[in-house]
Structures are given as C-alpha cells and as structure tokens.
Design a protein around this motif. Structure first.
Motif, short mmCIF file in Angstrom:
data_model
loop_
_atom_site.label_atom_id
_atom_site.label_comp_id
_atom_site.label_asym_id
_atom_site.label_seq_id
_atom_site.Cartn_x
_atom_site.Cartn_y
_atom_site.Cartn_z
N LEU A 24 -3.51 -47.41 -9.15
CA LEU A 24 -2.39 -46.78 -10.10
C LEU A 24 -1.34 -47.78 -10.39
N LEU A 25 -1.45 -48.91 -9.61
CA LEU A 25 -0.49 -49.92 -9.82
C LEU A 25 -0.93 -51.12 -10.71
N GLY A 26 -2.54 -51.51 -10.32
CA GLY A 26 -2.93 -52.33 -10.78
C GLY A 26 -2.89 -53.66 -9.77
N ALA A 27 -4.26 -54.59 -10.04
CA ALA A 27 -4.23 -55.65 -9.17
C ALA A 27 -2.99 -56.84 -9.39
N GLY A 28 -2.51 -57.03 -8.29
CA GLY A 28 -1.17 -57.86 -8.39
C GLY A 28 -0.23 -57.20 -8.91
N GLU A 63 8.75 -41.01 -15.00
CA GLU A 63 7.90 -40.09 -14.04
C GLU A 63 6.80 -39.49 -14.96
N ARG A 64 7.18 -39.03 -16.14
CA ARG A 64 5.95 -38.64 -16.93
C ARG A 64 4.84 -39.50 -17.20
N MET A 65 5.28 -41.19 -17.26
CA MET A 65 4.08 -42.10 -17.12
C MET A 65 3.43 -41.97 -16.06
N LEU A 66 3.85 -42.02 -14.91
CA LEU A 66 3.10 -41.97 -13.48
C LEU A 66 2.32 -40.73 -13.66
N ASP A 67 2.95 -39.46 -13.81
CA ASP A 67 2.00 -38.26 -14.04
C ASP A 67 0.85 -38.40 -14.80
N GLU A 68 0.94 -39.19 -16.04
CA GLU A 68 -0.12 -39.22 -16.82
C GLU A 68 -1.22 -40.26 -16.20
N LEU A 69 -0.93 -41.31 -15.82
CA LEU A 69 -1.53 -42.38 -15.14
C LEU A 69 -2.41 -41.67 -13.86
N VAL A 70 -1.80 -40.81 -12.97
CA VAL A 70 -2.54 -40.19 -12.08
C VAL A 70 -3.47 -39.09 -12.53
N THR A 71 -3.06 -38.50 -13.42
CA THR A 71 -4.13 -37.48 -14.28
C THR A 71 -5.50 -38.25 -14.74
N ILE A 72 -5.11 -39.42 -15.47
CA ILE A 72 -6.29 -40.18 -15.91
C ILE A 72 -7.21 -40.56 -14.74
N ILE A 73 -6.63 -41.19 -13.92
CA ILE A 73 -7.48 -41.62 -12.53
C ILE A 73 -8.28 -40.44 -12.07
N ARG A 74 -7.52 -39.23 -12.08
CA ARG A 74 -8.52 -38.06 -11.53
C ARG A 74 -9.70 -37.58 -12.18
N THR A 75 -9.77 -38.20 -13.54
CA THR A 75 -10.69 -37.84 -14.53
C THR A 75 -11.92 -39.06 -14.03
N GLY A 76 -11.70 -39.90 -13.44
CA GLY A 76 -12.79 -40.85 -12.82
C GLY A 76 -12.97 -41.90 -13.74
N GLU A 94 7.41 -38.71 -30.03
CA GLU A 94 7.75 -37.33 -29.98
C GLU A 94 6.82 -36.26 -30.30
N THR A 95 5.71 -35.83 -29.27
CA THR A 95 4.63 -35.01 -29.43
C THR A 95 4.40 -34.31 -28.34
N ASN A 96 3.71 -33.23 -28.72
CA ASN A 96 3.14 -32.26 -27.69
C ASN A 96 1.97 -32.50 -27.12
N GLU A 97 1.16 -33.50 -27.64
CA GLU A 97 0.04 -33.94 -26.88
C GLU A 97 0.13 -34.79 -25.78
N ARG A 98 -0.75 -34.56 -24.80
CA ARG A 98 -0.42 -35.48 -23.58
C ARG A 98 -1.22 -36.68 -23.55
N PRO A 99 -0.72 -37.89 -23.41
CA PRO A 99 -1.64 -38.91 -23.15
C PRO A 99 -3.01 -38.84 -22.64
N ALA A 100 -2.93 -38.35 -21.14
CA ALA A 100 -4.20 -38.32 -20.55
C ALA A 100 -5.07 -37.43 -21.37
N ASP A 101 -4.75 -36.25 -22.10
CA ASP A 101 -5.61 -35.40 -22.96
C ASP A 101 -6.32 -36.28 -24.04
N VAL A 102 -5.39 -37.20 -24.66
CA VAL A 102 -6.08 -38.16 -25.69
C VAL A 102 -7.13 -39.15 -25.17
N LEU A 103 -6.67 -39.85 -24.01
CA LEU A 103 -7.44 -40.74 -23.54
C LEU A 103 -8.76 -40.12 -22.63
N SER A 104 -8.73 -38.85 -22.54
CA SER A 104 -9.80 -38.46 -21.49
C SER A 104 -10.89 -37.76 -22.39
#
Length: 341
Positions: A24-28, A63-76, A94-104
C-alpha cells in the motif's frame, strides 16, 4: 474516527489486516510520499492505522485515495507509483467513476500481460467502443487510442462477435508517397503498417499471426485497398485518420457492413497531407456529431501513457504552438509589428 480542532480535521483510517502495508505505502514509503506531495495533509502511519490531519476537503480526498488503493490491491494487480499518480489525478476530477474501476478493467490478457485503460478518458473511450457502431478516438501520440482499439478488436474476435479484424492506414506520412519509395508494393506499404503489426504482437501469440493473416481473419492494408468493398462481420480500425481527405473519410465510413464495428483514430495536430488538402478527420465531427450510434472521444496530454517524459514533451509542444499562434494573431491585428525582424 475524526475530530475537529483549530488546526483542521484529524481522521484515522484503519487498513484491513489482509492488506500488505508495504504494498500500500510502497517500498521506502514511495506511494505515501506521492500522496503527501499531492494532498495538503499530514499523514502519519503506525502499524495498520493511518492518521490524516488537515483541511476537511483534503482529508476526505486522502481517505478516498486510500480506499481506492486498497481496492486495487484486492483485485490482485500490483500497485506502483504510476498507478498512485493516476488515482490522484482521477480523484481531482469531478466524476462518478471510481479510479479502481477504471484501472481494474481488463480488456485483454496475453502471455501474462493484461491490457487495461489507465486514465478516465481511456475508460470512457473503451466504453464508447462497446456502446457504439462507429467510434472516433482523437488525441495526441501516446494516449493509447489505437492500442486500446486494437485490444477491443482482438477481444471481439476471440469472443466470436466478429469474424475478422481489418486494420488500415492512409499511406501518407511526412510528405512521402508510395510511388517514391523503393521496393515491391509489399515493401512500400510496410513502413506505414509496421506500428499496427507491432501492436498485434503484444496481443496475439506471434506464431499464430501469419496464419491469421494468410486466412484473412486479420487484414492489414492501406486505406486505398478499402475502396469498392462492403465489410460485414468485421472490426475495422482506421488509424492516422488525420491524413485522410474528406473524400477518403466518406469512402471509408460507407464501407460499413452488417455486424461490423468501426473505430477511427487520429491526431488533428499532426496532419501530413499536401498543402491545401483538408483533413477528413478535422471536418467529420461537424458532419456526424448529431447522428446516433456514432461517438466522438477526445484524449489529451493527461492521457499519455508512454514514458512520463512523452506527456511533458507533448504538452510543451502544445504550449509552444499556442504561443506561436498568439504571436501570429497579434502581428496580423497590428501591422506595425509585422514584416521581417
């Protein structure tokens, strides 16, 4: 958990135990540093608890940022600095689309490599291809407009939605004409079509490509070869469409047959047609933009997905061209400053 004080809002986010904090936080803490740079918030991590402190709006964004990153990690799929930056950029819009949905969104997988949209505009472009019979993707180099269209074509072929893929380009680039190039017709055509072959090799096992070409399941040909044909049950891509004349564009679009889908891609700032020849891509939107089942999609420098420098180079050229146009307009409006310098 949050509280309000004179210094702003303090909020604590508890990351699920199933999430690897290094991922989640990245190396270093590389990812954490990117988030801190992008957001006006103090972020402190202790175990799986992340404390956010600052302006309420920025805290909500973090908070939204962390939620999206956690969701992306969960996709594998893996999380890297580029993905973190793209999530930050999307959350600022300003959009209704979630970054995790876009990137997954998986379009195509081959030899362990998965092709996905990497920006919000790319996701909208891919969705438009699904929803419309004719889709235009217009934008600068590196925005993935041709690559994603080809991935959708291969996906449609594998799903048996079409019987063949046709990839075409006008044979006009940098002022060259086929007649002046050395070699056989095949050798003359090759420089114009090579980028399409290269993309195919990313998406289909290389050893099967010659068979698919020989059988006509995949056809790669100059635009002139489309004249007089009606293309049924096909996924057809016209690349570098800025180098078509209005007559060529009309000829191509009217090749559409039953059960087919067309994607037209190009960059209206990179026209290589002879002086005085209008670009068919530049005029087509004004002709067709009110017709149902046709979609126009614009990608910008923020959608460039090549090396980070490519986006900066494209943006620098756009700024340079805009300044040159402004100087030209100023000199025309004030003749005293025209002439030789």
């Amino acid at each position: 958990m949050s509280e309000q004080n004179n210094a702003g809002t303090t909020h604590t986010v508890v990351v699920p135990n199933s999430i690897n904090m290094v991922a989640l936080l990245g190396a270093g803490d590389e990812h954490l540093a990117l988030i801190e740079q992008a957001l006006e918030a103090d972020i402190h991590v202790r175990g799986n608890k992340i404390t956010l402190k600052g302006d309420p709006g920025e805290i909500a964004l973090a908070e939204r940022m962390l939620d999206e990153l956690v969701t992306i990690i969960r996709t594998g799929q893996g999380l890297n600095a580029e993905t973190v930056e793209r999530v930050i950029t999307m959350l600022r819009v300003e959009t209704n689309e979630r970054p995790a949905d876009v990137l997954s969104l998986n379009i195509l997988s081959n030899r362990g490599r998965t092709i996905r949209p990497k920006t919000l505009n790319q996701k909208r472009y891919v969705d438009a291809i699904d929803k419309n019979t004719i889709t235009f993707g217009i934008g600068p180099a590196g925005t993935g407009k041709t690559y994603l269209a080809m991935a959708k074509a291969v996906q449609a072929l594998q799903a048996k939605k079409v019987n063949r893929i046709i990839l075409t380009r006008p044979a006009v680039e940098a002022g060259e004409r086929l007649g002046f190039l050395p070699g056989t017709l095949s050798e003359k055509i090759d420089p114009y079509l090579r980028p399409l072959y290269d993309a195919l090799h990313d998406m289909i096992d290389p050893e099967t490509i010659p068979k698919l070409l020989a059988s006509g399941t995949i056809e790669v040909a100059p635009l002139a070869f489309m004249r007089g044909r009606s293309l049924n049950d096909s996924f057809i891509i016209l690349d570098e469409a800025q180098n078509t004349s209005p007559e060529q564009m009309k000829m191509f679009l009217t090749r559409l047959g039953f059960g087919s889908k067309i994607v037209v891609t190009g960059d209206t700032t990179q026209v290589d047609l002879p002086s005085g020849t209008k670009s068919g891509l530049r005029v087509i939107e004004g002709i067709l933009d009110d017709i149902e089942d046709i979609s126009f999609n614009r990608l910008t420098t923020s959608d460039v997905v090549r090396h980070r420098l490519v986006g900066r180079i494209v943006a620098a050229y756009e700024e340079f061209d805009a300044e040159a146009e402004a100087r030209k307009a100023a000199s025309h409006s004030n003749p005293r400053f025209g002439g030789n310098e």
